[in-house]
Scaffold this motif. Structure first.
Motif, PDB file in Angstrom:
ATOM      1  N   VAL A 210      47.017  26.550  56.581  1.00 29.16           N
ATOM      2  CA  VAL A 210      45.633  26.763  57.538  1.00 29.16           C
ATOM      3  C   VAL A 210      45.842  25.495  58.835  1.00 29.16           C
ATOM      4  N   ALA A 211      45.718  24.251  58.181  1.00 25.25           N
ATOM      5  CA  ALA A 211      45.982  23.234  59.116  1.00 25.25           C
ATOM      6  C   ALA A 211      47.091  23.361  60.242  1.00 25.25           C
ATOM      7  N   LYS A 212      48.298  23.859  59.447  1.00 20.31           N
ATOM      8  CA  LYS A 212      49.349  24.089  60.486  1.00 20.31           C
ATOM      9  C   LYS A 212      49.081  24.924  61.492  1.00 20.31           C
ATOM     10  N   GLN A 213      48.344  26.020  61.408  1.00 23.23           N
ATOM     11  CA  GLN A 213      47.752  27.034  62.462  1.00 23.23           C
ATOM     12  C   GLN A 213      46.872  26.637  63.315  1.00 23.23           C
ATOM     13  N   VAL A 214      45.848  25.785  62.876  1.00 23.39           N
ATOM     14  CA  VAL A 214      44.519  25.461  63.525  1.00 23.39           C
ATOM     15  C   VAL A 214      44.861  24.286  64.172  1.00 23.39           C
ATOM     16  N   LEU A 215      45.104  23.113  63.570  1.00 27.53           N
ATOM     17  CA  LEU A 215      45.087  21.736  64.099  1.00 27.53           C
ATOM     18  C   LEU A 215      45.975  21.652  65.325  1.00 27.53           C
ATOM     19  N   PRO A 216      47.110  21.934  65.478  1.00 28.19           N
ATOM     20  CA  PRO A 216      47.750  21.863  66.983  1.00 28.19           C
ATOM     21  C   PRO A 216      47.202  22.450  68.098  1.00 28.19           C
ATOM     22  N   LYS A 217      46.360  23.420  67.895  1.00 25.52           N
ATOM     23  CA  LYS A 217      45.571  24.111  68.946  1.00 25.52           C
ATOM     24  C   LYS A 217      44.483  23.238  69.405  1.00 25.52           C
ATOM     25  N   TYR A 218      43.962  22.286  68.449  1.00 24.85           N
ATOM     26  CA  TYR A 218      42.838  21.471  68.806  1.00 24.85           C
ATOM     27  C   TYR A 218      43.334  20.023  68.467  1.00 24.85           C
ATOM     28  N   PRO A 219      43.702  19.250  69.549  1.00 22.15           N
ATOM     29  CA  PRO A 219      44.233  17.935  68.884  1.00 22.15           C
ATOM     30  C   PRO A 219      43.192  16.967  68.841  1.00 22.15           C
ATOM     31  N   ILE A 306      26.275  33.608  52.887  1.00 20.31           N
ATOM     32  CA  ILE A 306      26.200  34.993  53.555  1.00 20.31           C
ATOM     33  C   ILE A 306      27.090  35.407  54.524  1.00 20.31           C
ATOM     34  N   ASP A 307      28.088  36.016  54.297  1.00 18.55           N
ATOM     35  CA  ASP A 307      29.187  36.334  55.196  1.00 18.55           C
ATOM     36  C   ASP A 307      28.557  36.762  56.474  1.00 18.55           C
ATOM     37  N   GLY A 308      28.991  36.084  57.666  1.00 17.10           N
ATOM     38  CA  GLY A 308      28.626  36.480  58.942  1.00 17.10           C
ATOM     39  C   GLY A 308      27.223  36.088  59.378  1.00 17.10           C
ATOM     40  N   VAL A 309      26.584  35.562  58.488  1.00 18.34           N
ATOM     41  CA  VAL A 309      25.157  34.833  58.744  1.00 18.34           C
ATOM     42  C   VAL A 309      25.272  33.305  58.817  1.00 18.34           C
ATOM     43  N   ASN A 310      25.796  32.593  57.769  1.00 16.33           N
ATOM     44  CA  ASN A 310      25.846  31.366  57.753  1.00 16.33           C
ATOM     45  C   ASN A 310      27.290  30.760  57.464  1.00 16.33           C
ATOM     46  N   GLY A 311      28.287  31.772  57.288  1.00 18.72           N
ATOM     47  CA  GLY A 311      29.619  31.521  57.048  1.00 18.72           C
ATOM     48  C   GLY A 311      30.446  32.551  57.473  1.00 18.72           C
ATOM     49  N   TYR A 312      31.701  32.349  57.109  1.00 18.44           N
ATOM     50  CA  TYR A 312      32.642  33.362  56.797  1.00 18.44           C
ATOM     51  C   TYR A 312      33.332  33.511  55.558  1.00 18.44           C
ATOM     52  N   LEU A 313      33.350  34.572  54.838  1.00 17.51           N
ATOM     53  CA  LEU A 313      33.919  34.716  53.527  1.00 17.51           C
ATOM     54  C   LEU A 313      35.466  35.617  53.894  1.00 17.51           C
ATOM     55  N   VAL A 314      36.397  34.975  53.812  1.00 18.55           N
ATOM     56  CA  VAL A 314      37.699  35.597  54.083  1.00 18.55           C
ATOM     57  C   VAL A 314      38.517  36.150  53.026  1.00 18.55           C
ATOM     58  N   MET A 322      41.711  33.257  57.779  1.00 16.48           N
ATOM     59  CA  MET A 322      41.032  31.982  57.702  1.00 16.48           C
ATOM     60  C   MET A 322      41.290  30.947  59.099  1.00 16.48           C
ATOM     61  N   SER A 323      42.413  31.238  59.482  1.00 14.04           N
ATOM     62  CA  SER A 323      42.691  30.316  60.608  1.00 14.04           C
ATOM     63  C   SER A 323      41.892  30.613  61.848  1.00 14.04           C
ATOM     64  N   ASP A 324      41.973  32.060  61.996  1.00 12.71           N
ATOM     65  CA  ASP A 324      41.133  32.747  63.148  1.00 12.71           C
ATOM     66  C   ASP A 324      39.751  32.373  62.858  1.00 12.71           C
ATOM     67  N   LYS A 325      39.253  32.452  61.817  1.00 15.98           N
ATOM     68  CA  LYS A 325      37.795  32.307  61.519  1.00 15.98           C
ATOM     69  C   LYS A 325      37.437  30.791  62.022  1.00 15.98           C
ATOM     70  N   ILE A 326      38.197  29.705  61.533  1.00 15.85           N
ATOM     71  CA  ILE A 326      37.999  28.333  61.945  1.00 15.85           C
ATOM     72  C   ILE A 326      38.200  28.122  63.380  1.00 15.85           C
TER      73      ILE A 326
END
Length: 368
Positions: A210-219, A306-314, A322-326
């Motif tokens: 997940v880190a490999k997908q997410v972090l490079p987009k947001y340095p 609670i999915d979609g209310v206070n978080g996302y359950l993938v 998971m990468s998309d939701k983060i």
């Protein structure tokens, strides 16, 4: 006459959720005049527990040795020490926390008056990959006086798998500790957080993907990881992060005492676990208003988030989703704020008084 309760844990000196729960329960029970509470660690590498033990609790460690011994090497030593302790202190009830202690507690209580309760803190799913775990869980399920699970789903699985009567298995979840001061959510924070020991079920290999997908987009974002455990898993994570080129954005913080020193200043909690016994870290994250992104793994997350209310359950174990939701939460400040505002929804069932009433009822049922 006081009821004498012994809480037994294989390890009590580390920073894991099971250790925290065992010590917290001992401390709370010891507040009642009707109980005499004993807390026993089977084996330790440190002179004192990681979490603070009340001076009203009688604490003992059976075996002090570095490195920590394997269970099979000191099994009979632990059994003998436990049997002697139960008899010398006239123990009424032994509560074995975690399946590692099940077999020690079972043999140690044989021929004594002590009732045995096994309190499970890992999912039955763990047994699929580790046969000793399956054997210990089976013995606890069949021969203990009562089994305590952390979720209703786990309770249903126990009853079905081991053909147990309904009244032998009860669900008592973990509670939310009160915070010393009101928590405030920092909407400007650019820090992800994960808390958990380095163990296979915690999914740190999945976190690296997940880190490999997410972090490079947001340095300008960082990911803080709190916990200790397997050096092999930690090393594998470090190597994977280096290979992904994101090691400078991930910080391994080790074990830190006090939730107030962990969760504040973070923006999103990420749970990459393959399975959970409960997910105490999710309750802690919610207390600090953190939106959660986690795999909807067995068992626990769906009871807390609670999915979609206070978080996302993938869907387990969808790295892309998971990468998309983060990424969605990183990019949408308003969504983070909305999730944070609703973080404490549906948490009444985790209040300490509610949970302690359940424990008191169980103790009085077994030891009238």
């Amino acid at each position: 006459m006081k009821k004498k309760i012994c809480i037994l844990k294989w390890v009590i000196d580390t920073s894991g959720g099971g250790e925290k729960v065992a010590i917290s329960l001992a401390n709370e029970l010891a507040k009642k005049e009707e109980y005499e509470v004993h807390l026993i660690g089977i084996t330790s590498e440190a002179e004192a527990p990681f979490f603070e033990v009340s001076d009203k609790v009688i604490y003992t460690n059976f075996i002090y040795q570095k490195p920590r011994p394997k269970i099979y090497r000191y099994f009979w030593t632990a059994v003998r020490k436990l049997r002697k302790y139960i008899k010398n202190h006239d123990i009424d009830l032994v509560l074995a926390v975690g399946i590692t202690t099940n077999i020690i507690a079972l043999v140690g209580t044989l021929g004594t008056k002590a009732k045995l309760v096994v309190s499970e803190h890992t999912s039955i799913q763990m047994d699929n990959d580790y046969k000793p775990s399956a054997a210990r869980r089976l013995l606890g399920a069949k021969f203990a006086d009562c089994v305590v699970t952390l979720t209703q789903e786990e309770r249903r699985q126990y009853i079905k798998k081991y053909h147990l009567p309904d009244d032998k298995v009860i669900c008592i979840p973990n509670w939310m500790d009160s915070l010393a001061s009101e928590a405030t959510y920092d909407l400007s924070s650019k820090r992800l957080i994960t808390v958990g020991r380095f163990a296979p079920e915690k999914g740190y290999d999945l976190l690296a993907q997940v880190a490999k997908q997410v972090l490079p987009k947001y340095p300008d974002w960082q990911w803080d990881i709190y916990g200790t455990g397997s050096l092999t898993i930690k090393s594998a994570l470090e190597n994977a992060l280096v290979d992904a080129g994101v090691e400078h954005q991930v910080n391994l913080r080790g074990a830190v005492l006090g939730t107030e020193n962990i969760y504040p200043g973070h923006s999103i909690y990420v749970l990459p676990s393959r399975f959970e016994g409960f997910g105490l870290v999710l309750l802690e994250a919610k207390q600090y208003g953190l939106p959660v992104v986690g795999f909807n793994c067995p068992t626990g997350p769906a009871d807390i988030v609670i999915d979609g209310v206070n978080g996302y359950l993938v869907t387990p174990y969808d790295i892309d989703d998971m990468s998309d939701k983060i990424s969605l939460l990183i990019e949408q400040e308003s969504k983070r704020r909305d999730f944070s505002d609703r973080a404490m929804l549906d948490t009444e069932k985790f209040q300490k008084d509610t949970i302690m009433n359940q424990w008191n009822h169980l103790i009085h049922r077994l030891c009238p």
